[in-house]
Design a protein around this motif. Structure first.
Motif, PDB file in Angstrom:
ATOM      1  N   ASP A  47      61.231  18.561 -20.665  1.00 39.11           N
ATOM      2  CA  ASP A  47      62.620  18.956 -20.787  1.00 39.11           C
ATOM      3  C   ASP A  47      63.472  18.350 -19.678  1.00 39.11           C
ATOM      4  OD1 ASP A  47      62.682  20.916 -18.424  1.00 39.11           O
ATOM      5  OD2 ASP A  47      60.962  21.567 -19.593  1.00 39.11           O
ATOM      6  N   ASP A  48      64.766  18.366 -19.919  1.00 37.71           N
ATOM      7  CA  ASP A  48      65.717  17.891 -18.927  1.00 37.71           C
ATOM      8  C   ASP A  48      66.456  19.058 -18.289  1.00 37.71           C
ATOM      9  OD1 ASP A  48      65.097  15.229 -19.421  1.00 37.71           O
ATOM     10  OD2 ASP A  48      66.542  15.089 -21.054  1.00 37.71           O
ATOM     11  N   VAL A  49      66.005  20.270 -18.531  1.00 40.60           N
ATOM     12  CA  VAL A  49      66.645  21.456 -18.003  1.00 40.60           C
ATOM     13  C   VAL A  49      66.370  21.529 -16.511  1.00 40.60           C
ATOM     14  CG1 VAL A  49      66.647  23.978 -18.097  1.00 40.60           C
ATOM     15  CG2 VAL A  49      66.394  22.658 -20.189  1.00 40.60           C
ATOM     16  N   ASP A  50      67.373  21.937 -15.749  1.00 42.58           N
ATOM     17  CA  ASP A  50      67.148  22.144 -14.328  1.00 42.58           C
ATOM     18  C   ASP A  50      66.074  23.197 -14.146  1.00 42.58           C
ATOM     19  OD1 ASP A  50      69.125  20.346 -13.555  1.00 42.58           O
ATOM     20  OD2 ASP A  50      70.693  21.880 -13.615  1.00 42.58           O
ATOM     21  N   VAL A  51      65.260  23.013 -13.119  1.00 40.61           N
ATOM     22  CA  VAL A  51      64.194  23.968 -12.848  1.00 40.61           C
ATOM     23  C   VAL A  51      64.843  25.245 -12.323  1.00 40.61           C
ATOM     24  CG1 VAL A  51      62.127  24.440 -11.495  1.00 40.61           C
ATOM     25  CG2 VAL A  51      62.556  22.133 -12.354  1.00 40.61           C
ATOM     26  N   PRO A  52      64.610  26.354 -13.016  1.00 39.58           N
ATOM     27  CA  PRO A  52      65.236  27.603 -12.583  1.00 39.58           C
ATOM     28  C   PRO A  52      64.591  28.134 -11.308  1.00 39.58           C
ATOM     29  CG  PRO A  52      63.730  28.022 -14.377  1.00 39.58           C
ATOM     30  CD  PRO A  52      63.790  26.532 -14.182  1.00 39.58           C
ATOM     31  N   GLU A  53      65.352  28.876 -10.545  1.00 33.13           N
ATOM     32  CA  GLU A  53      64.787  29.551  -9.386  1.00 33.13           C
ATOM     33  C   GLU A  53      64.106  30.817  -9.898  1.00 33.13           C
ATOM     34  OE1 GLU A  53      66.034  31.634  -5.172  1.00 33.13           O
ATOM     35  OE2 GLU A  53      67.563  30.626  -6.359  1.00 33.13           O
ATOM     36  N   VAL A  54      62.838  30.941  -9.609  1.00 32.12           N
ATOM     37  CA  VAL A  54      62.075  32.095 -10.063  1.00 32.12           C
ATOM     38  C   VAL A  54      61.738  32.937  -8.837  1.00 32.12           C
ATOM     39  CG1 VAL A  54      59.993  32.897 -11.232  1.00 32.12           C
ATOM     40  CG2 VAL A  54      61.100  30.784 -11.976  1.00 32.12           C
ATOM     41  N   LEU A  88      58.255  31.888 -18.542  1.00 33.11           N
ATOM     42  CA  LEU A  88      58.911  30.710 -17.966  1.00 33.11           C
ATOM     43  C   LEU A  88      59.327  29.670 -18.983  1.00 33.11           C
ATOM     44  CD1 LEU A  88      56.269  30.202 -15.129  1.00 33.11           C
ATOM     45  CD2 LEU A  88      58.554  31.190 -14.860  1.00 33.11           C
ATOM     46  N   VAL A  89      58.772  29.730 -20.198  1.00 34.12           N
ATOM     47  CA  VAL A  89      58.977  28.648 -21.165  1.00 34.12           C
ATOM     48  C   VAL A  89      59.537  29.163 -22.485  1.00 34.12           C
ATOM     49  CG1 VAL A  89      57.100  27.292 -20.170  1.00 34.12           C
ATOM     50  CG2 VAL A  89      56.626  28.762 -22.115  1.00 34.12           C
ATOM     51  N   GLN A  90      60.218  28.259 -23.181  1.00 28.68           N
ATOM     52  CA  GLN A  90      60.719  28.556 -24.508  1.00 28.68           C
ATOM     53  C   GLN A  90      59.706  27.998 -25.506  1.00 28.68           C
ATOM     54  OE1 GLN A  90      61.927  26.650 -27.299  1.00 28.68           O
ATOM     55  NE2 GLN A  90      62.522  28.545 -28.284  1.00 28.68           N
ATOM     56  N   ALA A 158      55.202  25.087 -26.137  1.00 29.92           N
ATOM     57  CA  ALA A 158      56.412  25.198 -25.323  1.00 29.92           C
ATOM     58  C   ALA A 158      57.174  23.883 -25.370  1.00 29.92           C
ATOM     59  CB  ALA A 158      56.046  25.554 -23.887  1.00 29.92           C
ATOM     60  N   ASN A 159      58.519  23.986 -25.401  1.00 28.56           N
ATOM     61  CA  ASN A 159      59.292  22.759 -25.463  1.00 28.56           C
ATOM     62  C   ASN A 159      60.304  22.605 -24.333  1.00 28.56           C
ATOM     63  OD1 ASN A 159      61.532  24.347 -26.443  1.00 28.56           O
ATOM     64  ND2 ASN A 159      60.505  24.325 -28.422  1.00 28.56           N
ATOM     65  N   ARG A 160      60.506  23.667 -23.541  1.00 28.23           N
ATOM     66  CA  ARG A 160      61.390  23.549 -22.387  1.00 28.23           C
ATOM     67  C   ARG A 160      61.217  24.767 -21.488  1.00 28.23           C
ATOM     68  NH1 ARG A 160      65.664  27.016 -22.476  1.00 28.23           N
ATOM     69  NH2 ARG A 160      66.297  27.836 -24.502  1.00 28.23           N
ATOM     70  N   LEU A 161      61.711  24.619 -20.270  1.00 32.96           N
ATOM     71  CA  LEU A 161      61.749  25.764 -19.362  1.00 32.96           C
ATOM     72  C   LEU A 161      62.868  26.697 -19.791  1.00 32.96           C
ATOM     73  CD1 LEU A 161      61.435  23.962 -15.903  1.00 32.96           C
ATOM     74  CD2 LEU A 161      59.743  25.478 -16.937  1.00 32.96           C
ATOM     75  N   LEU A 162      62.680  27.970 -19.555  1.00 30.23           N
ATOM     76  CA  LEU A 162      63.762  28.921 -19.767  1.00 30.23           C
ATOM     77  C   LEU A 162      64.785  28.741 -18.644  1.00 30.23           C
ATOM     78  CD1 LEU A 162      61.782  32.210 -20.605  1.00 30.23           C
ATOM     79  CD2 LEU A 162      62.933  30.679 -22.214  1.00 30.23           C
ATOM     80  N   THR A 163      66.016  29.097 -18.916  1.00 24.26           N
ATOM     81  CA  THR A 163      67.037  29.111 -17.863  1.00 24.26           C
ATOM     82  C   THR A 163      66.838  30.372 -17.032  1.00 24.26           C
ATOM     83  OG1 THR A 163      68.620  30.360 -19.200  1.00 24.26           O
ATOM     84  CG2 THR A 163      68.688  27.927 -19.394  1.00 24.26           C
ATOM     85  N   GLU A 164      67.506  30.445 -15.890  1.00 25.56           N
ATOM     86  CA  GLU A 164      67.398  31.644 -15.053  1.00 25.56           C
ATOM     87  C   GLU A 164      67.814  32.880 -15.836  1.00 25.56           C
ATOM     88  OE1 GLU A 164      69.013  31.377 -11.057  1.00 25.56           O
ATOM     89  OE2 GLU A 164      68.401  29.270 -10.970  1.00 25.56           O
ATOM     90  N   ALA A 165      68.887  32.771 -16.601  1.00 27.25           N
ATOM     91  CA  ALA A 165      69.371  33.912 -17.392  1.00 27.25           C
ATOM     92  C   ALA A 165      68.333  34.312 -18.446  1.00 27.25           C
ATOM     93  CB  ALA A 165      70.700  33.565 -18.055  1.00 27.25           C
ATOM     94  N   GLU A 166      67.698  33.339 -19.076  1.00 25.12           N
ATOM     95  CA  GLU A 166      66.676  33.639 -20.085  1.00 25.12           C
ATOM     96  C   GLU A 166      65.442  34.288 -19.455  1.00 25.12           C
ATOM     97  OE1 GLU A 166      67.423  30.199 -23.492  1.00 25.12           O
ATOM     98  OE2 GLU A 166      66.445  29.624 -21.608  1.00 25.12           O
TER      99      GLU A 166
END
Length: 176
Positions: A47-54, A88-90, A158-166
């Motif tokens: 994915d091209d999603v920014d890595v969320p802060e966990v 962590l993933v969608q 899984a196809n992408r990281l979840l966003t922080e909100a997700e």
């Protein structure tokens, strides 16, 4: 006479089709099948999603030795990592969930290190959990999919990281 010609034509067509299928199957059977090697694959960024802060919370009053015993089977280790990665993933579908916490990741890493020689893929689990222990979830999609592949997954890649909100929503819905 027309009936004999018609039957002969149909028979000839069936024989030709059977011969063609047989030749095709024999050619296909000659091609070697490469074995599935999960560990040899390079880590892919899906994915091209920014890595969320966990932010991992600490567990309180949890018996981690009972939850994740020293003699955890490799299947139990795989299931635990897989179920933790769901936060962590969608993915289209997810079966199983275990909340990721600092203490749980540390305990699993310790067990994986102790069991490294008895597990077929001990180094893989240590690599994944070591990153998670350093709060690096940038490869969580690839981590999930490696375990999913090992377990012959067919639905729920899984196809992408979840966003922080997700991630916050997933945690709220499943663990609070």
């Amino acid at each position: 006479m027309k009936k004999i010609i018609k039957i002969s034509g149909i028979t000839l067509a069936c024989l030709t089709l059977t011969a063609a299928l047989s030749v095709g199957m024999l050619e296909f059977a000659k091609k070697p099948v490469e074995p599935k090697t999960v560990e040899a694959e390079e880590t892919e960024v899906i994915d091209d999603v920014d890595v969320p802060e966990v932010i991992l919370k600490e567990t309180i009053n949890e018996n981690l030795e009972e939850l994740f015993p020293d003699d955890m089977t490799e299947k139990e280790m795989q299931d635990t990592i897989h179920h933790m990665s769901h936060g962590l993933v969608q993915a289209e579908q997810k079966w199983g969930k275990i909340e990721i916490t600092e203490d749980r990741v540390e305990r699993l890493l310790w067990v994986a290190e102790q069991q490294q020689d008895t597990y077929d893929r001990g180094e893989l689990y240590i690599e994944m959990l070591g990153r998670w222990n350093e709060n690096d979830f940038s490869n969580a999609v690839a981590d999930h999919n490696k375990i999913w592949d090992i377990q012959d997954g067919t639905i729920g890649k899984a196809n992408r990281l979840l966003t922080e909100a997700e991630i916050e929503e997933y945690t709220k819905q499943n663990f609070e």
